[in-house]
Scaffold this active site. Structure first.
Site, PDB file in Angstrom:
ATOM      1  CG  HIS A 102      -2.122  -0.759   1.113  1.00  0.00           C
ATOM      2  ND1 HIS A 102      -3.053  -0.504   0.136  1.00  0.00           N
ATOM      3  CD2 HIS A 102      -2.594  -1.799   1.826  1.00  0.00           C
ATOM      4  CE1 HIS A 102      -4.037  -1.361   0.244  1.00  0.00           C
ATOM      5  NE2 HIS A 102      -3.788  -2.165   1.260  1.00  0.00           N
TER       6      HIS A 102
ATOM      7  NE  ARG B 222      -5.429  -8.982 -15.498  1.00  0.00           N
ATOM      8  CZ  ARG B 222      -4.559  -8.744 -14.526  1.00  0.00           C
ATOM      9  NH1 ARG B 222      -3.268  -8.911 -14.752  1.00  0.00           N
ATOM     10  NH2 ARG B 222      -4.944  -8.332 -13.354  1.00  0.00           N
TER      11      ARG B 222
ATOM     12  CB  CYS C 230       0.592  -4.108 -18.339  1.00  0.00           C
ATOM     13  SG  CYS C 230       0.303  -5.871 -18.150  1.00  0.00           S
TER      14      CYS C 230
HETATM   15  C1  PEP Z   1       1.645  -8.398 -13.385  1.00  0.00           C
HETATM   16  O1  PEP Z   1       1.665  -9.520 -12.873  1.00  0.00           O
HETATM   17  O2  PEP Z   1       2.666  -7.731 -13.627  1.00  0.00           O
HETATM   18  C2  PEP Z   1       0.358  -7.763 -13.719  1.00  0.00           C
HETATM   19  C3  PEP Z   1       0.309  -6.634 -14.405  1.00  0.00           C
HETATM   20  O3  PEP Z   1      -0.761  -8.364 -13.236  1.00  0.00           O
HETATM   21  P1  PEP Z   1      -1.251  -8.160 -11.704  1.00  0.00           P
HETATM   22  O4  PEP Z   1      -0.339  -7.172 -11.058  1.00  0.00           O
HETATM   23  O5  PEP Z   1      -2.643  -7.714 -11.782  1.00  0.00           O
HETATM   24  O6  PEP Z   1      -1.087  -9.557 -11.188  1.00  0.00           O
HETATM   25 MG    MG Z   2      -0.169 -10.658 -12.790  1.00  0.00          MG
END
Ligand code: PEP
Ligand code: MG
Length: 566
Positions: A199, A338, A497
């Site tokens: 956080h 997604r 991402c």
């Molecule tokens: C990741 O794993 O980098 C991602 C973008 O998905 P999340 O953070 O939602 O698991």
């Molecule tokens: Mg992920």
């Protein structure tokens, strides 16, 4: 403790190091959160029977006051801060917790001790479940401390409001504290615990203030001392030379101002285009990311976050409405959505997740189709419905793809509905087989948070393992290199991402490794765009080669920085 280039310590002593989270340099006095109340747990049944109902009401009133204050602060905040405050207010009103404390009061325990003991029961339970639930332990303890202070007539615990801009050091920060921070007064954060996705890190990123987490030796930084925090290098130094550090802090502030004024499109100094996109969770976060001329679309819409509290699967029409809101926030631009990444740290109530010994490696993400194939079908139908009319065609990707067959099957379903199919690369097997997977889909997006977790076999939530869950780990960079090369060979887009895309220095390395789009918290985009605009593609490639060849995450950072200077 790792060594730090003396040019960046400004004569400070000691200099302690941790995991860098938000770049920038701040300099000022150190403050720490106020003491938390310690209720006496020794004496159990001291409330006379006749007074127990009144004592229960006293607890309920205190919890109500605390929830009210947090809700009021939530209404004055926005985005992630408002969500965090509202969620913490929800805990203060949690019936299970109030019921457990009420039962203890029924046995004669005074309200403050009952609140503390009930919290302990829940802390134990949340810790056992692990993942996101374990992350809520800090919130639970925070609510307990606020309620106990209210019961004892003490001031509300938490962050002091300093008269001069100050650096906040703490073991860990309660979300309700960090969510209310004023970046004009708290100019940097440094914590002993917390990982890059804690956080503290999320809020620091939103506020745009330098932040370093997982600093084992933070006790060496005394309250009241003057210190600097370098969120790019991950350092905190005590008693630096005032003149040298103020000049560097001024330069960092100027850089931040230039970043704030940056406008897209993203490109290197020699014109190599890189899309700079936003990660969003719903229509509101998409609209707030859509500042004209800055970001060029959405690189990751985490749909599961919109449904965490839903007991039942939302109807196709309800889902379509939500997806439409996000698509409409960036008219005619790229929007990557997604499918549900349910399970592990993000369980959904309407997916009947089984008890798993190791949920991060269990039935999560795309794998939930083994339990509920219809949930994905409904979601794809809703996405197709959301895109009807003259809206742009959505790019739709699946999380947690591990095999070529999974990618093929997903792509077929997405194409059948007239949308553009892609998959996330967050499992090492997908990175290793990137060429075969890319042959099945139109694009991939690398989730560096999970790719790092699985490559390094290190829980991304673990504060103890923050140095392993660092996307600068050369092993992770090597896998990204492999995906980038496969994308270039097939002329297909390779995005990132995960949080790695928020780090301006790492962004250059990623571009050098063949990444074509970068998506992270909207606030991070301009600094990334500014940095990319100051280097050439060849420099990015040199930085990528140097970082990948390094033998540690820190050496990779240093090597990239040197390569970009040349
Ligand atoms: C990741 O794993 O980098 C991602 C973008 O998905 P999340 O953070 O939602 O698991
Ligand atoms: Mg992920």
């Amino acid at each position: 403790m790792q060594s730090v280039d003396p040019a960046h310590t400004y004569g400070a002593d000691p200099v302690v190091t941790g995991t860098p989270v938000v770049a920038g340099l701040a300099y000022g006095p150190v403050i720490r959160p106020g003491d938390r109340p310690e209720p006496d747990l020794g004496d159990a049944a001291t409330i006379p029977e006749d007074d127990r109902d009144a004592e229960k009401e006293r607890l309920a009133a205190a919890a109500d006051t605390v929830a009210g204050r947090l809700t009021e602060r939530a209404s004055r905040s926005s985005g992630a801060a408002a969500e965090v405050l509202a969620a913490t207010a929800g805990l203060a009103k949690d019936r299970g917790w109030l019921g457990a404390a009420g039962k203890l009061i029924g046995d004669g325990t005074p309200a403050p001790a009952a609140a503390a003991a009930a919290t302990e029961q829940f802390v134990e339970m949340f810790t056992k479940v692990g993942g996101l639930m374990a992350e809520r332990v800090t919130d639970l303890k925070d609510v307990r401390d606020r309620v106990v202070a209210e019961l004892l007539g003490l001031p509300e615990p938490g962050i002091p409001t300093p008269d001069v801009p100050s650096i906040l050091c703490a073991d860990d920060l309660a979300p309700a504290d960090t969510a209310g921070l004023d970046p004009g007064r708290i100019i940097a954060l440094a914590t002993r615990l917390g990982g890059p996705s804690s956080h503290t890190a999320i809020i620091a990123r939103q506020l745009g203030i330098p932040c370093v987490v997982a600093i084992a030796d933070l006790d060496q930084v005394p309250t009241g001392a003057t210190a600097f925090v370098d969120g790019g290098l991950g350092t905190v130094g005590v008693n630096p030379d005032a003149e040298a550090v103020s000049a560097a802090a001024r330069a960092a502030a100027e850089l931040a101002e230039r970043a704030a004024a940056w406008r897209g499109p993203g490109r290197t100094a020699d014109g190599h285009e890189v899309l700079i996109l936003a990660n969003v969770a719903d229509g509101a976060s998409a609209r707030s990311a859509a500042e004209p001329g800055v970001l060029e679309g959405v690189g990751l819409f985490r749909t599961e976050l919109a449904f965490l509290d839903r007991a039942d699967e939302p109807s196709v029409a309800d889902q379509a409405e939500l997806y439409r809101e996000v698509i409409d926030a960036f008219p005619g631009q790229k929007v990557v959505i997604r499918t549900l990444d349910a399970g592990s740290d993000k369980p959904l109530k309407f997916v009947d997740h089984r008890d798993e010994a190791n949920p991060a490696m269990g039935v999560r993400g795309n794998r939930i189709i083994a339990l509920h194939p219809e949930i994905r079908e409904h979601q794809l139908d809703a996405l197709a419905q959301a895109a009807e009319g003259d809206r742009a065609t959505p790019w739709v990707m699946a999380p947690m793809i591990a095999t070529v067959a999974e990618a093929r099957e997903f792509a077929g379903q997405v194409r059948a509905r007239g949308m553009i199919p892609g998959v996330m690369v967050e499992v090492p097997s997908a990175a290793i087989q990137a060429d075969k997977i890319l042959a099945e889909v139109d694009f991939v997006s690398i989730g560096t948070n999970d790719l790092t977790q699985y490559t390094m076999a290190a829980d991304r939530m673990s504060p103890e393992l923050a140095s392993l869950t660092d996307p600068w780990q050369p092993a992770v960079l090597s896998l990204i290199e492999r995906v980038g090369a496969a994308g270039a060979a097939q002329g297909k887009q390779v995005g990132v991402c995960g949080e790695a895309a928020a780090d301006p220095l790492l962004a250059c390395v990623l571009v050098g490794l063949g990444v074509t789009s970068l998506s992270a918290a909207a606030k991070a985009g301009p600094a990334v765009g500014l940095q990319l605009g100051s280097v050439t593609l060849d420099q990015c490639r040199a930085a990528a080669a140097a970082a990948t060849a390094a033998d540690s995450a820190q050496a990779a950072r240093d090597a990239a920085r040197t390569a970009l200077r040349n």
